[in-house]
Design an enzyme around this catalytic site. Structure first.
Site, PDB file in Angstrom:
ATOM      1  CB  SER A  23      -0.921   0.171   1.311  1.00  0.00           C
ATOM      2  OG  SER A  23      -0.341  -0.146   2.425  1.00  0.00           O
ATOM      3  CG  PHE A  32      -2.965  -3.792   9.605  1.00  0.00           C
ATOM      4  CD1 PHE A  32      -4.287  -4.390   9.467  1.00  0.00           C
ATOM      5  CD2 PHE A  32      -2.371  -3.729  10.517  1.00  0.00           C
ATOM      6  CE1 PHE A  32      -5.134  -4.182  10.467  1.00  0.00           C
ATOM      7  CE2 PHE A  32      -3.097  -3.730  11.846  1.00  0.00           C
ATOM      8  CZ  PHE A  32      -4.424  -4.079  11.787  1.00  0.00           C
ATOM      9  CD  GLU A  33      -2.118   1.399   5.105  1.00  0.00           C
ATOM     10  OE1 GLU A  33      -2.378   2.260   5.795  1.00  0.00           O
ATOM     11  OE2 GLU A  33      -0.978   1.022   4.661  1.00  0.00           O
ATOM     12  CB  ALA A  35       0.935  -9.230   6.323  1.00  0.00           C
ATOM     13  CE1 TYR A  39      19.991   3.303   1.716  1.00  0.00           C
ATOM     14  CE2 TYR A  39      20.234   3.194   4.104  1.00  0.00           C
ATOM     15  CZ  TYR A  39      20.359   3.975   2.811  1.00  0.00           C
ATOM     16  OH  TYR A  39      21.247   4.885   2.780  1.00  0.00           O
ATOM     17  CE1 TYR A  41      17.461   1.406   7.717  1.00  0.00           C
ATOM     18  CE2 TYR A  41      18.812  -0.423   7.229  1.00  0.00           C
ATOM     19  CZ  TYR A  41      17.681   0.294   7.381  1.00  0.00           C
ATOM     20  OH  TYR A  41      16.510  -0.278   6.300  1.00  0.00           O
ATOM     21  CE  LYS A  57      15.279  -3.924   6.497  1.00  0.00           C
ATOM     22  NZ  LYS A  57      13.856  -4.161   5.727  1.00  0.00           N
ATOM     23  CB  VAL A  64      10.916  10.412   2.024  1.00  0.00           C
ATOM     24  CG1 VAL A  64      10.240  11.023   3.066  1.00  0.00           C
ATOM     25  CG2 VAL A  64      12.278  11.474   1.511  1.00  0.00           C
TER      26      VAL A  64
END
Length: 398
Positions: A50, A74-75, A112, A225, A235, A244, A274
């Site tokens: 989404s 999931f919205e 999910a 990323y 990160y 990750k 962004v």
């Protein structure tokens, strides 16, 4: 109602349906302008469909190769008194675009991570698609209720091994300040890996395979990323990086599972953009603002749709995929160009609150941030009444 942006920190608490629809239309137009993808997917499942890279993947598959798609997200829907989430409006707009183009599109709105939703997705694939030849895993969530243990895991944004202080932007005031971050505990690391690592991706592929709904030659990819040293403390060397790296471990078993029937599983490395998630990481807004300035000046700046179309055309369905030594697909090469990173590092050292606008594209960052929620989109009349209730015609019962 007339809807205006209300921003608090890294969150915008309002969304604009017409702006979200215009964003989706722009992505569709971009993909259509590139031409059809040769040997692209035809039946696609996108988990986390989404917003951001997941939405761009769905648009690219549908309008780049005519794929029928099933999207999982999931919205929250809008009501007569309150706007829904941007992801809801993005999905409603995608369905409208797909219907107008004669493309099959179905969606499930729910958790999910749950076993029940996986079963519902399998049933939907059997009924509407038969099988899938591409599974994109682009799920971003702050917490996960484990489907086996029932334990609730919450992710954290922390360094590993030592406390760190990072330069960042107070986005409310437009000022640069230092952010002190305490080192994560082992429990926090484990919880972040449980939420954002590769276990759920693996559970999805195993469930789909055991149900017989993965086509021969099916590909699957999950997005990651890596970035460069400026962001590594929080990160790649932090709790998110641990999650990750879990993708890198688990992809090996998935690749081995799919290989006998000509399938493949890859982690795809994408550039910094962004997103709601990246806006919450202290160093990312300032890094992105500087990166935008450098890459726009070089003509190499890309958003989600440009990145994903290039990933599909060059690597996922390209004749000569770009792999790194770990077997990941790399679409982040323009960001990691040594000349780009050297210029970013130089500006990073020199930038302060007084030079923020001169040495970075903070205005561009703020505009991209607001566009996530449907604001500051060209051609949209934000003084006009808009209906916050926008149905998704292909939404299946969860």
């Amino acid at each position: 109602m007339i809807i205006k942006p209300k921003v608090r920190g890294f969150l915008c608490t309002t969304t604009h349906p017409a702006g979200c629809a215009a964003n989706v239309r722009a992505q569709v137009e971009y993909v259509e302008a590139q031409g059809q993808l040769e040997s692209g997917p035809r039946r696609v499942l996108v988990i986390g469909a989404s917003t951001g890279y997941g939405l761009a993947s769905r648009v690219t598959a549908a309008f780049g190769s005519g794929a029928a798609t099933l999207g999982i997200f999931f919205e929250k829907a809008g009501t007569e008194r309150k706007p829904g989430t941007a992801g809801w409006y993005n999905s409603a707009a995608f369905h409208a675009e797909a219907e107008a183009a004669g493309l099959g599109a179905w969606s499930i709105n729910g958790d999910a991570f749950s076993s029940e939703l996986k079963e519902q997705a399998i049933a939907a694939i059997r009924e509407h698609l038969g099988s899938v030849d591409l599974v994109v895993y682009s799920l971003a969530a702050p917490r996960r209720n484990h489907p086996v243990t029932g334990e609730l895991h919450a992710s954290t944004l922390k360094p590993i091994g030592k406390d760190t202080t990072q330069k960042g932007i107070n986005t409310d005031k437009g000022k640069i300040q230092d952010f002190h971050l305490e080192a994560a505990t082992q429990e926090e690391i484990d919880n972040t890996v449980a939420v954002m690592g590769g276990e759920d991706w693996q559970l999805w592929i195993e469930a789909l395979d055991e149900a017989g709904v993965l086509a021969d030659g099916c590909k699957t990819t999950a997005y990651t990323y890596i970035g460069e040293q400026i962001t590594w403390d929080i990160y790649w060397h932090g709790t998110i990086g641990a999650a990750k790296k879990d993708l890198d471990r688990r992809v090996l078993a998935l690749r081995e599972r799919l290989a006998p029937r000509g399938g493949d599983a890859r982690v795809s490395v994408l550039k910094a953009v962004v997103t709601q998630a990246s806006a919450a990481i202290p160093a990312m807004p300032i890094y992105l603002a500087i990166l935008f300035r450098v890459m726009k000046a070089r003509g190499t700046h890309e958003g989600c749709i440009e990145q994903i179309y290039r990933l599909f055309s060059e690597s996922l369905y390209g004749a000569s995929p770009y792999f790194d030594d770990e077997g990941r697909l790399r679409a982040d090469r323009l960001e990691l160009d040594p000349a780009v990173q050297a210029e970013v590092a130089d500006l990073w050292e020199r930038i302060d609150s007084d030079s923020l606008d001169e040495l970075s594209d903070f205005a561009g960052y703020r505009q991209e941030f607001l566009r996530l929620f449907g604001f500051e989109v060209p051609g949209v009349d934000y003084d006009a009444d808009v209906d916050p209730v926008q149905p998704i015609p292909g939404l299946l019962e969860a």
